[in-house]
Motif scaffolding. Sequence first.
Motif, short mmCIF file in Angstrom:
data_model
loop_
_atom_site.label_atom_id
_atom_site.label_comp_id
_atom_site.label_asym_id
_atom_site.label_seq_id
_atom_site.Cartn_x
_atom_site.Cartn_y
_atom_site.Cartn_z
N TYR A 99 0.81 -1.22 0.00
CA TYR A 99 0.00 0.00 0.00
C TYR A 99 0.85 1.28 0.00
CZ TYR A 99 -3.67 -3.33 0.84
OH TYR A 99 -4.53 -4.40 0.71
N LYS A 100 2.17 1.09 -0.08
CA LYS A 100 3.09 2.24 -0.11
C LYS A 100 2.77 3.22 1.02
CE LYS A 100 3.99 1.93 -5.07
NZ LYS A 100 3.26 0.65 -5.25
N ALA A 101 2.64 2.64 2.21
CA ALA A 101 2.27 3.42 3.40
C ALA A 101 3.13 3.02 4.58
CB ALA A 101 0.80 3.20 3.75
N MET A 102 3.45 3.98 5.43
CA MET A 102 4.12 3.67 6.69
C MET A 102 3.16 2.86 7.56
SD MET A 102 5.75 6.34 9.48
CE MET A 102 7.13 6.77 8.41
N ILE A 103 3.69 1.86 8.26
CA ILE A 103 2.88 1.08 9.18
C ILE A 103 3.58 1.04 10.54
CG2 ILE A 103 3.89 -1.11 8.35
CD1 ILE A 103 1.14 -2.42 8.98
N ILE A 104 2.79 1.26 11.60
CA ILE A 104 3.32 1.34 12.96
C ILE A 104 2.51 0.43 13.86
CG2 ILE A 104 3.88 2.86 14.89
CD1 ILE A 104 3.56 5.23 12.88
N LYS A 164 11.16 -0.55 4.43
CA LYS A 164 12.41 -0.44 5.18
C LYS A 164 12.09 -0.27 6.66
CE LYS A 164 16.61 2.36 5.62
NZ LYS A 164 17.37 3.53 5.11
N PRO A 165 12.71 -1.07 7.55
CA PRO A 165 12.41 -0.93 8.98
C PRO A 165 12.97 0.37 9.55
CG PRO A 165 14.16 -2.53 8.63
CD PRO A 165 13.66 -2.16 7.27
N ILE A 166 12.10 1.13 10.19
CA ILE A 166 12.54 2.31 10.95
C ILE A 166 12.94 1.86 12.35
CG2 ILE A 166 11.82 4.54 11.89
CD1 ILE A 166 10.04 4.82 9.41
N PHE A 167 12.17 0.94 12.92
CA PHE A 167 12.59 0.23 14.12
C PHE A 167 11.78 -1.04 14.26
CE2 PHE A 167 9.09 2.79 15.81
CZ PHE A 167 8.43 1.89 16.63
N ILE A 168 12.37 -2.06 14.87
CA ILE A 168 11.69 -3.30 15.23
C ILE A 168 12.08 -3.61 16.67
CG2 ILE A 168 11.42 -5.76 14.77
CD1 ILE A 168 12.17 -5.21 11.86
N SER A 169 11.09 -3.66 17.55
CA SER A 169 11.36 -3.79 18.98
C SER A 169 10.78 -5.09 19.52
CB SER A 169 10.76 -2.59 19.72
OG SER A 169 10.77 -2.82 21.11
N LYS A 170 11.60 -5.80 20.28
CA LYS A 170 11.17 -7.04 20.94
C LYS A 170 11.66 -6.97 22.38
CE LYS A 170 13.22 -10.77 19.48
NZ LYS A 170 13.54 -11.96 18.66
N ASN A 171 10.73 -7.08 23.34
CA ASN A 171 11.08 -7.01 24.77
C ASN A 171 11.73 -5.69 25.15
OD1 ASN A 171 10.16 -9.58 25.76
ND2 ASN A 171 11.85 -10.55 24.66
N LYS A 206 11.51 10.31 9.50
CA LYS A 206 11.66 8.89 9.82
C LYS A 206 12.73 8.65 10.89
CE LYS A 206 10.39 7.62 5.09
NZ LYS A 206 10.80 6.91 3.86
N THR A 207 12.79 9.56 11.84
CA THR A 207 13.74 9.42 12.94
C THR A 207 13.02 9.09 14.24
OG1 THR A 207 13.67 11.82 13.32
CG2 THR A 207 15.43 10.98 11.92
#
Length: 212
Positions: free
Chosen positions: A151-156, A183-190, A202-203
């Motif tokens: 969808y060429k959209a940012m997803i959060i 492109k991952p801006i961030f991926i958080s686990k725990n 995108k910061t």
Amino acid sequence: MNFLIIQPKLEQNIAQLEIELQNNSSADAVIFPEGYLNENVEQACSLAKKHNMILIGGYRRLNESLKDRAIIIDRSGEVVLDRIKYSQTTFKSVEGCKIGHILCDELVKQGVKSEDTSGIDVIVHPIGVGMFSEEQFDEWINEAKKIAVTYKAMIIGASHGDGSFRGRNVSIPTAYCFDQYGKPIFISKNDIRTRMLDIATKTVSFPQHVKL
């Protein structure tokens, strides 16, 4: 716009949300997990107006057998989007930003279910409790990336900071953001630290974390 992404613990009130609003006045919008507001929508509307912020997430209505709903509350404290889980995905233009939700396992069950998919800026993915396995974490992160590209959209996305699925003894608090190219801006686990995301640049930054 500055998006504050929070991962509060499950609670009956919305004290954690109120503290985050008080401590992060530079935010334009706050993203919180599915079901977090519970029956506290009226209070959330008052907080949105008081702090001049947009609230994006989920809540439950007890008279609907605990069915989750997606919600957007604008800066004036008005509910501008409210839909029940597993219904058609709806989008709302908020201050020039076309925003929509997919709630929790809608990510893998139906994705974006709408014919109105042109010009989407941000898809918000409020998740309930954390992931119940590493395999689920990988699956959902990969599905989110596919949606961003499609969808060429940012997803959060963001889950609660605690809780488990149907009594399982594993809970992996999860948050992530992909840009419109996947492109991952961030991926958080725990890692349940509050994050501030400037969607224009995108910061990501980390405001002082509130301990409760």
